[in-house]
Design an enzyme around this catalytic site. Sequence first.
Site: not given
Ligand code: G3I
Length: 509
Positions: A260, A183, A288, A224, A290
């Site tokens: 997405h 990104e 990715e 990406n 969806d």
């Molecule tokens: O690890 C913490 C945990 O300790 C905490 O308790 C919890 C509370 O919210 O958060 C956890 O972190 C989360 C993390 O995922 C791991 O689960 C973050 O809040 C959450 O924001 C994060 O979201 C991820 C997101 O990227 C961040 O931008 C999504 O799971 C993941 O699917 C998403 O993937 C991205 C790709 O990498 C890039 N393209 C877009 C895609 C969707 O956003």
Amino acid sequence: MATDVGPDPHRSLPPGPARAPRRPRRRRLAATLTATVGGVAAAAMVAVFAASPASAASPLRQLAEAQGRYFGTAVTQNMLSNSTVTNLAGAQFDMVTPGNEMKWDTTEPGNGSYNYGPGDQIVSFAQSHSMRVRGHNLVWHSQLPSWVSSLPTNQVQAAMEAHITNEVTHYKGKVYSWDVVNEPFDDSGNLRTDVFYQAMGTGYIADALRTARAADPNAKLYLNDYNIEGSGAKANAMYNLVSSLKSQGVPLDGVGFESHFIVGQVPSTMQANLQRFAALGLDVAVTELDDRMPTPASQANLNQQATDYGNVVKWCLAISRCVGVSQWAVGDPDSWIPSAFPGYGAATMYDSNYQPKTAYNSVVTALSGGSTPPPTTAPPTTAPPTTAPPTTAPPTTAPPTGGAGGCRVGDTISAWNTGLTANLTITNTGSTPINGWSLVFTLPSGQTITSGWNATYTPTSGPVTATNLGYNGSLPAGGSTTIGFQANHTGNTAAPTSFSLNGRACALG
Ligand code: G3I
């Protein structure tokens, strides 16, 4: 809440390997030899690859592999403890992208302090299910630990290069590709002015790619991004960037189109847009996918979602350098959408109970070339591919009939450093139909089948018998069918030197 994408439900997000094989080579065999059937034909048939319990159709991975593509999914560490998810993922998909476990905040939470445990678990899951891995990601403004963003400008480049070198070296030989820079553009198509840009300007991208190449020359290197799927300013910005990188000889192998989408809003320009990137000499991949909708989902939206998914897969198949499609999650319960876009969800092909939706059927149809194939006769099981040794038990099925006359087998092998994909086209050159067939061939030393499609294969090394499935057992005079498999190898990537069909030696070519 995801930090890279605002929760605007009207916006399609920004943030994938293609034909996976690294050194593709096409070959036709030139000699005709006789093979023996012997005890091998009598071996009990063990399905190397089984259908999903949720559907009698061939698994997505099998259908995709038959097209020289992969079908991937995103898996996170917490999903690994849910056997419903792991069984489904292993049965249906052949590529895994770690959802979070290879991102900088996980892999290097402190300067020089590396943590590969979570990512290693994903890799190990993938390997145990004969799936490959898209490494995601090395350099990204999001999920970046604060120690990086607070570094003095003159220390950022060294930190970035060290991070890339360490992580890519750790996973060397274990990942198919890397999203090296994730990104890089904002929503207007300007390079994000993140810590990397501030320290190095535009050049950070070329530097990151060169550093990754030096650490693992065999991994495919990608940029990406999201909202670059259809034509538009951001897609143009990415196009201009990658054109410039290619013309400078910067190592770049592919562009990932996150995809997405919002239901009914898949850009109609997507195929043409991906094609222009491919024309630059790059692989392209849907990384990715969806397709979200307001929840609870209406039947009309689910139907539209099926059209959307089917279109994306069809467009990828229409582009020879579109190497594969990955969905972002296994099923709706694993999707990031509801937390990032409250009120929206139902974005994947599997519903809240991991049952396939109409979108799944639409993808099966697209992967099957436009028509839905009849169900296979493979017993429904979620067991991973088996390497069970052959037995000498007699076959329990009626012997194949018909087939007076000959047969011909042509092969296409695409090999990369440790694996290969083989497609075998069997033609009935006789004058009568063949009803039920077994093809016998001997795999060269060191080759072991890890997954197969359009036939069952037993055993997985040495003399192998491939037996028809329910839908491709009948070969009219002049008719043909294509089967295939993926195999590991230890250096010998040769094709079998002879084939026999129902005990009759086949011509090659
Ligand atoms: O690890 C913490 C945990 O300790 C905490 O308790 C919890 C509370 O919210 O958060 C956890 O972190 C989360 C993390 O995922 C791991 O689960 C973050 O809040 C959450 O924001 C994060 O979201 C991820 C997101 O990227 C961040 O931008 C999504 O799971 C993941 O699917 C998403 O993937 C991205 C790709 O990498 C890039 N393209 C877009 C895609 C969707 O956003």
